[in-house]
Scaffold this motif. Structure first.
Motif, PDB file in Angstrom:
ATOM      1  N   LEU A 167       0.861  -1.030  -0.109  1.00 18.15           N
ATOM      2  CA  LEU A 167      -0.033   0.062   0.040  1.00 18.15           C
ATOM      3  C   LEU A 167       0.912   1.098  -0.023  1.00 18.15           C
ATOM      4  O   LEU A 167       1.337   1.710   1.187  1.00 18.15           O
ATOM      5  CB  LEU A 167      -0.729  -0.072   1.085  1.00 18.15           C
ATOM      6  CG  LEU A 167      -1.723   1.112   1.350  1.00 18.15           C
ATOM      7  CD1 LEU A 167      -2.626   1.228   0.155  1.00 18.15           C
ATOM      8  CD2 LEU A 167      -2.663   0.965   2.674  1.00 18.15           C
ATOM      9  N   ARG A 168       1.177   1.771  -1.061  1.00 15.44           N
ATOM     10  CA  ARG A 168       2.195   2.824  -1.403  1.00 15.44           C
ATOM     11  C   ARG A 168       1.625   4.022  -0.802  1.00 15.44           C
ATOM     12  O   ARG A 168       0.528   4.432  -0.654  1.00 15.44           O
ATOM     13  CB  ARG A 168       2.529   3.025  -2.748  1.00 15.44           C
ATOM     14  CG  ARG A 168       3.336   1.917  -3.319  1.00 15.44           C
ATOM     15  CD  ARG A 168       3.342   1.984  -5.102  1.00 15.44           C
ATOM     16  NE  ARG A 168       3.399   3.449  -5.433  1.00 15.44           N
ATOM     17  CZ  ARG A 168       4.836   3.658  -6.285  1.00 15.44           C
ATOM     18  NH1 ARG A 168       5.407   2.551  -6.506  1.00 15.44           N
ATOM     19  NH2 ARG A 168       4.962   4.738  -6.583  1.00 15.44           N
ATOM     20  N   TYR A 169       2.600   4.938  -0.367  1.00 10.52           N
ATOM     21  CA  TYR A 169       2.388   5.949   0.117  1.00 10.52           C
ATOM     22  C   TYR A 169       1.777   7.122  -0.645  1.00 10.52           C
ATOM     23  O   TYR A 169       0.637   7.776  -0.167  1.00 10.52           O
ATOM     24  CB  TYR A 169       3.916   6.900   0.517  1.00 10.52           C
ATOM     25  CG  TYR A 169       3.645   8.274   1.129  1.00 10.52           C
ATOM     26  CD1 TYR A 169       3.267   8.244   2.478  1.00 10.52           C
ATOM     27  CD2 TYR A 169       3.626   9.364   0.608  1.00 10.52           C
ATOM     28  CE1 TYR A 169       3.404   9.328   3.334  1.00 10.52           C
ATOM     29  CE2 TYR A 169       3.588  10.546   1.180  1.00 10.52           C
ATOM     30  CZ  TYR A 169       3.351  10.416   2.550  1.00 10.52           C
ATOM     31  OH  TYR A 169       3.303  11.771   3.375  1.00 10.52           O
ATOM     32  N   ASP A 170       1.859   7.154  -2.279  1.00  8.03           N
ATOM     33  CA  ASP A 170       0.821   7.988  -3.141  1.00  8.03           C
ATOM     34  C   ASP A 170      -0.314   7.551  -2.887  1.00  8.03           C
ATOM     35  O   ASP A 170      -1.175   8.395  -3.024  1.00  8.03           O
ATOM     36  CB  ASP A 170       1.686   8.012  -4.312  1.00  8.03           C
ATOM     37  CG  ASP A 170       1.999   6.584  -4.948  1.00  8.03           C
ATOM     38  OD1 ASP A 170       2.089   5.650  -4.201  1.00  8.03           O
ATOM     39  OD2 ASP A 170       2.528   6.768  -6.142  1.00  8.03           O
ATOM     40  N   GLY A 171      -0.611   6.393  -3.058  1.00  5.90           N
ATOM     41  CA  GLY A 171      -1.819   5.770  -2.930  1.00  5.90           C
ATOM     42  C   GLY A 171      -2.664   5.979  -1.742  1.00  5.90           C
ATOM     43  O   GLY A 171      -3.781   6.194  -1.699  1.00  5.90           O
ATOM     44  N   VAL A 180      -6.741   0.542  -1.432  1.00  2.00           N
ATOM     45  CA  VAL A 180      -6.841  -0.907  -0.757  1.00  2.00           C
ATOM     46  C   VAL A 180      -7.708  -1.680  -1.748  1.00  2.00           C
ATOM     47  O   VAL A 180      -7.640  -2.883  -1.685  1.00  2.00           O
ATOM     48  CB  VAL A 180      -7.512  -0.712   0.648  1.00  2.00           C
ATOM     49  CG1 VAL A 180      -8.201  -1.866   1.163  1.00  2.00           C
ATOM     50  CG2 VAL A 180      -6.565   0.021   1.549  1.00  2.00           C
ATOM     51  N   ALA A 181      -8.818  -0.935  -2.085  1.00  8.55           N
ATOM     52  CA  ALA A 181      -9.869  -1.780  -3.075  1.00  8.55           C
ATOM     53  C   ALA A 181      -9.026  -2.448  -3.979  1.00  8.55           C
ATOM     54  O   ALA A 181      -9.298  -3.415  -4.713  1.00  8.55           O
ATOM     55  CB  ALA A 181     -10.908  -1.002  -3.505  1.00  8.55           C
ATOM     56  N   GLN A 182      -8.142  -1.560  -4.615  1.00 10.56           N
ATOM     57  CA  GLN A 182      -7.317  -2.192  -5.957  1.00 10.56           C
ATOM     58  C   GLN A 182      -6.620  -3.283  -5.514  1.00 10.56           C
ATOM     59  O   GLN A 182      -6.444  -4.234  -6.216  1.00 10.56           O
ATOM     60  CB  GLN A 182      -6.566  -0.917  -6.281  1.00 10.56           C
ATOM     61  CG  GLN A 182      -5.510  -1.151  -7.684  1.00 10.56           C
ATOM     62  CD  GLN A 182      -6.477  -1.837  -9.031  1.00 10.56           C
ATOM     63  OE1 GLN A 182      -7.556  -1.149  -9.118  1.00 10.56           O
ATOM     64  NE2 GLN A 182      -5.949  -2.666  -9.569  1.00 10.56           N
ATOM     65  N   LEU A 183      -5.717  -3.140  -4.451  1.00  6.69           N
ATOM     66  CA  LEU A 183      -5.135  -4.309  -3.855  1.00  6.69           C
ATOM     67  C   LEU A 183      -5.840  -5.676  -3.611  1.00  6.69           C
ATOM     68  O   LEU A 183      -5.160  -6.714  -4.112  1.00  6.69           O
ATOM     69  CB  LEU A 183      -4.330  -3.980  -2.587  1.00  6.69           C
ATOM     70  CG  LEU A 183      -3.284  -2.870  -2.854  1.00  6.69           C
ATOM     71  CD1 LEU A 183      -2.913  -2.214  -1.294  1.00  6.69           C
ATOM     72  CD2 LEU A 183      -1.873  -3.573  -3.437  1.00  6.69           C
ATOM     73  N   ARG A 184      -7.097  -5.564  -3.267  1.00  6.72           N
ATOM     74  CA  ARG A 184      -7.677  -6.774  -3.060  1.00  6.72           C
ATOM     75  C   ARG A 184      -8.148  -7.547  -4.462  1.00  6.72           C
ATOM     76  O   ARG A 184      -8.378  -8.372  -4.550  1.00  6.72           O
ATOM     77  CB  ARG A 184      -9.259  -6.201  -2.188  1.00  6.72           C
ATOM     78  CG  ARG A 184      -8.697  -5.907  -0.806  1.00  6.72           C
ATOM     79  CD  ARG A 184      -9.981  -5.206  -0.089  1.00  6.72           C
ATOM     80  NE  ARG A 184     -10.428  -6.413   0.644  1.00  6.72           N
ATOM     81  CZ  ARG A 184     -11.328  -6.500   1.852  1.00  6.72           C
ATOM     82  NH1 ARG A 184     -11.469  -5.376   2.289  1.00  6.72           N
ATOM     83  NH2 ARG A 184     -11.843  -7.542   2.426  1.00  6.72           N
TER      84      ARG A 184
END
Length: 422
Positions: A167-171, A180-184
């Protein structure tokens, strides 16, 4: 109960409890899972001693703690580990996280040891201690859990079969919920989260407040009470950190060999205060014993505080380990310091500072302490706590300090805050 915390060592437990109390949550820490059930509070922290034990045992104890917390009504479970992300060579963080996720039916969680107030930050998945990468810090010399890789995604992925992402700082800054939704969507089950300041911790807590499980150091806990308050789950208490006033002799027991604690011991000695050193090799031969150390320390108590310490530089620690073995040297020092602490309390000490996670665990077990009320912080992550002596019920103040925490004058500052004259 709103939050149930499982901490992998005793100082880490008081660390995270301090963050919750600071934000107004009534918080109680228990040592192990009590047979009679858990106390009533907004948050209950179960302190285990699982950081360096075999992973199968760490998993079993963590699941037992989780079951007790859920039975007591906890809305959310928080697995708390050290801000330096250390456990064992193969790692207990991954296996415990996996087991808790499965038991809670969780398909996603975060991993974030960041604690910016103590210089622990995560950027692009790399853990920094101050301005240094973790792998360049004093943690690379830790006698039990050396950390030689600062890339937390890589470290954690080596400990779990689940997909670990970042979960990158820019995100986090632009749209944390969307990130978070994109990572999931990408199939990530555990996201190492960047965090550079307290604002980032508040953002993480808000986006994760309704997850079944959070895994982190103590930093994320700072943001959970405000997130819970916004959901109408609790109201902050102004008296959450109040403890009893305690009188009596004061002492310090130190087993940590971290750079921070070495500096604290050096300052105590430089200030001309009484300090008595433990020598593992002398303990092994019987030339030094807990009884002889107490015989030297007790006459000093009437005139002021005393420090008993096994804290030493890395080369001396390695020499003792080479002679005795890593586990045997550590166990010998822990047992001796725990026995010494027991003797100090029996002699009337009622305000006791303990430095080092493993040492703190050994001391509270020797004192048969079962429960701690959490008070105000001495420094970020280290509060005074209050317990009751098992036989008499007298109050006992304990400050359980993680080895890496606190400024060079921590010992004296802690005792001053507890009302001791130095």
């Amino acid at each position: 109960m709103i939050l149930g915390v499982i901490a992998d060592d005793f100082t880490g437990a008081t660390d995270v409890a301090s963050m919750l109390v600071r934000a107004g949550m009534q918080t109680v820490q228990v040592l192990g899972v009590p047979a009679e059930g858990l106390p009533e509070a907004d948050a209950v922290v179960i302190a285990l001693k699982t950081r360096t034990i075999p992973a199968i045992d760490a998993v079993a104890q963590s699941l037992q703690a989780m079951e007790a917390l859920r039975k007591a009504g906890a809305r959310q479970i928080y697995f708390k580990y050290c801000s330096t992300f250390d456990s064992t060579a193969k790692g207990n963080i991954g296996p415990v996280t996996d087991a808790l996720m499965q038991a809670l039916g969780a398909d996603f969680t975060i991993a974030c040891p960041a604690f910016p107030e103590n210089g622990r930050t995560v950027f692009r998945g790399h853990l920094f201690v101050g301005d240094q990468l973790l792998s360049d810090s004093g943690m690379r010399h830790h006698p039990l859990t050396p950390m030689t890789d600062a890339n937390l995604v890589r470290v954690l992925q080596s400990q779990t079969q689940q997909s670990v992402g970042l979960l990158r700082y820019d995100g986090l800054q632009k749209n944390a919920a969307g990130a978070v939704a994109q990572l999931r969507t990408e199939g990530v089950r555990i996201a190492v989260a960047d965090a550079l300041n307290n604002g980032d911790l508040l953002t993480l807590a808000e986006v994760c407040a309704e997850l079944p499980l959070i895994t982190a150091g103590s930093g994320v806990a700072l943001g959970l009470p405000p997130a819970y308050q916004r959901r109408g789950w609790f109201q902050p208490s102004d008296s959450a950190a109040q403890l009893a006033t305690v009188q009596g002799p004061v002492a310090v027991v130190s087993g940590s060999c971290s750079e921070a604690t070495n500096a604290q011991v050096a300052r105590w000695i430089a200030d001309g205060r009484t300090a008595i050193a433990l020598d593992p090799l002398a303990l092994h031969t019987g030339a030094q014993t807990a009884e002889s150390l107490l015989a030297e320390a007790l006459p000093v108590l009437a005139g002021g505080p005393v420090l008993l310490y096994a804290t030493a530089a890395p080369d001396r620690v390695k020499a003792a380990q080479a002679e005795l073995g890593v586990e045997a040297a550590g166990a010998l020092v822990e047992h001796t310091l725990a026995t010494v602490a027991q003797g100090l309390v029996q002699a009337g000490v009622r305000r006791l500072v303990v430095a080092g996670g493993e040492t703190s665990g050994a001391v509270v077990q020797a004192l048969a302490v079962q429960q701690l009320r959490i008070g105000a912080p001495i420094c970020p992550g280290v509060p005074w706590t209050q317990s009751a002596l098992p036989q008499s019920g007298e109050p006992l103040l304990l400050a359980l300090k993680s080895g890496n925490f606190g400024g060079v004058d921590f010992f004296a500052e802690a005792l001053r805050q507890a009302g001791a004259a130095l």
